[in-house]
Design an enzyme around this catalytic site. Structure first.
Site, mmCIF file in Angstrom:
data_model
loop_
_atom_site.group_PDB
_atom_site.id
_atom_site.type_symbol
_atom_site.label_atom_id
_atom_site.label_comp_id
_atom_site.label_asym_id
_atom_site.label_seq_id
_atom_site.Cartn_x
_atom_site.Cartn_y
_atom_site.Cartn_z
ATOM 1 N N THR A 1 9.462 -118.989 4.153
ATOM 2 C CA THR A 1 9.501 -119.224 2.645
ATOM 3 C C THR A 1 8.680 -120.698 2.293
ATOM 4 O OG1 THR A 1 11.730 -120.350 2.713
ATOM 5 C CG2 THR A 1 11.330 -117.876 2.239
ATOM 6 N N TYR B 1 8.311 -124.610 -3.156
ATOM 7 C CA TYR B 1 8.573 -122.952 -2.378
ATOM 8 C C TYR B 1 9.131 -122.631 -3.297
ATOM 9 C CZ TYR B 1 7.456 -127.140 1.136
ATOM 10 O OH TYR B 1 6.835 -127.521 2.620
ATOM 11 N N PHE B 2 7.875 -121.132 -2.871
ATOM 12 C CA PHE B 2 8.842 -119.696 -3.477
ATOM 13 C C PHE B 2 9.267 -119.403 -3.075
ATOM 14 C CE2 PHE B 2 5.540 -120.097 -7.333
ATOM 15 C CZ PHE B 2 4.355 -120.357 -7.138
ATOM 16 N N HIS B 3 11.064 -120.498 -2.506
ATOM 17 C CA HIS B 3 12.187 -119.035 -1.531
ATOM 18 C C HIS B 3 12.306 -117.972 -1.810
ATOM 19 C CE1 HIS B 3 13.135 -123.192 0.161
ATOM 20 N NE2 HIS B 3 12.714 -123.688 -0.835
ATOM 21 N N ASP B 4 12.726 -118.041 -3.460
ATOM 22 C CA ASP B 4 13.510 -116.372 -3.877
ATOM 23 C C ASP B 4 12.086 -115.289 -4.381
ATOM 24 O OD1 ASP B 4 16.340 -118.056 -5.575
ATOM 25 O OD2 ASP B 4 15.772 -117.667 -3.527
#
Ligand code: RIB
Ligand code: CA
Length: 328
Positions: free
Chosen positions: A208, A254-257
């Site tokens: 991620t 950050y595009f974690h999910d």
């Protein structure tokens, strides 16, 4: 994208700015049929998480019959640790600040309904309706899933797949030097989940933190989109960018999910490795650390893998898909 019937998914979430983007991504993706969304304590207390979820759902057209439920208000054993410092005082970048030209709230807040199913009730209803075709995507601490294993095992064991955003295998943590937030908040839940022989795919910080944007790039995405909803991306992420710029110093959101949702949409984006991963449940500096056993040993000489781990990601394709879906 390969042609196949939409995957039925339940999203378990602690919205959270990146959770909000992940939910919008899932609802905008024809590969997924979101049949349930449940909340868990994490970024914000669970009541706020549910209000935030309803606020996000009110922005878009949701599938008929979408089930919404509220889950755990506290981790299994730890006191709740929230992330207001990252997501703002409401968990959604402080959306009340955003007004229309006429001075009205651009994103009206949502009121909690007087009666709300529990997360476990929503999961039961979804599995009752769709049997073993349901994928659970967890975007917050694993408390609801751990509780489900105990009080609702027949339902949880019917999940076709579980995709969990969490952990840090070969990279630093975020909430602590070696621990990722979702695992850190409820390490006892993570331990139960990791031991449960579920069809688990972990989407950790290793991938991620490879997929992010700067404030300017996200504004470019939103400005060039023909969908008015796209501007919510910049309204949701202002506080998170502030944290990334002022505290972390790198200025990247950050595009974690959303990456956990992308793993369901297009699994080929990820390079997967079957690993045995353990979690440290207590320790002054080690609470929530996730350790993969990567020793060179004959398989029979070490613990069998207990999950798939996304260890690499096609960054360009992931960003391309995120932009196309979130800012069409
Ligand atoms: O570590 C990142 C994860 O923790 C994301 O799910 C974010 O929303 C927070 O819950
Ligand atoms: Ca989250």
């Amino acid at each position: 994208m390969q042609n196949r019937s939409p995957i039925k998914v339940i999203i378990d979430t602690d919205p959270g700015a990146d959770d909000a983007l992940a939910i919008l991504l899932a609802l905008a993706s024809p590969e997924l049929d979101v049949v349930g969304v449940t909340t868990v304590c994490g970024n914000v207390p669970v009541g706020q998480a549910t209000k935030n979820l309803l606020r996000i759902l009110n922005l878009v057209k949701t599938p008929p019959g979408l089930l919404v439920g509220q889950g755990a208000a506290r981790p299994l054993e730890e006191d709740l640790v929230t992330a207001f410092q990252v997501h703002g005082s409401d968990g959604l970048g402080e959306l009340d600040r955003v007004l229309t030209a006429a001075g009205a709230p651009r994103y009206p807040s949502a009121r909690l309904p007087s009666i709300l199913p529990t997360a476990q009730e929503v999961w039961n209803d979804c599995v009752r309706r769709y049997a073993e075709d349901v994928t659970l995507i967890t975007l917050g601490p694993l408390t609801n899933l751990a509780l489900g294993l105990k009080v609702n095992p027949l339902t949880v064991q019917k999940f076709h797949s579980v995709i969990a955003m969490g952990g840090a295998i070969g990279v630093p943590g975020n909430i602590a030097p070696a621990a990722e937030f979702n695992i850190y908040v409820d390490p006892h839940a993570a331990h139960r989940v990791f031991q449960a022989s579920l069809p688990l795919t972990l989407v950790p910080l290793d991938v991620t933190t490879r997929v992010g944007v700067t404030r300017d790039l996200l504004a470019t995405w939103a400005d060039s989109s023909c969908d008015p909803i796209s501007r919510v991306l910049t309204d949701l992420t202002g506080k998170a960018f502030g944290f990334a710029e002022d505290v972390e110093g790198h200025g990247t959101f950050y595009f974690h999910d959303p990456l956990a949702v992308l793993t369901a949409i297009e699994p080929s984006l990820m390079t997967m490795e079957f690993l045995h991963v353990s979690v440290e449940m207590s320790g002054q500096v080690s609470r929530g650390i996730t350790i993969a056993d990567r020793r060179l040993r004959k398989p029979e000489q070490k613990a069998a893998p207990n999950m798939r781990v996304a260890v690499d990601v096609n960054v360009d394709r992931a960003l391309h898909l995120l932009r196309n879906r979130l800012c069409p």
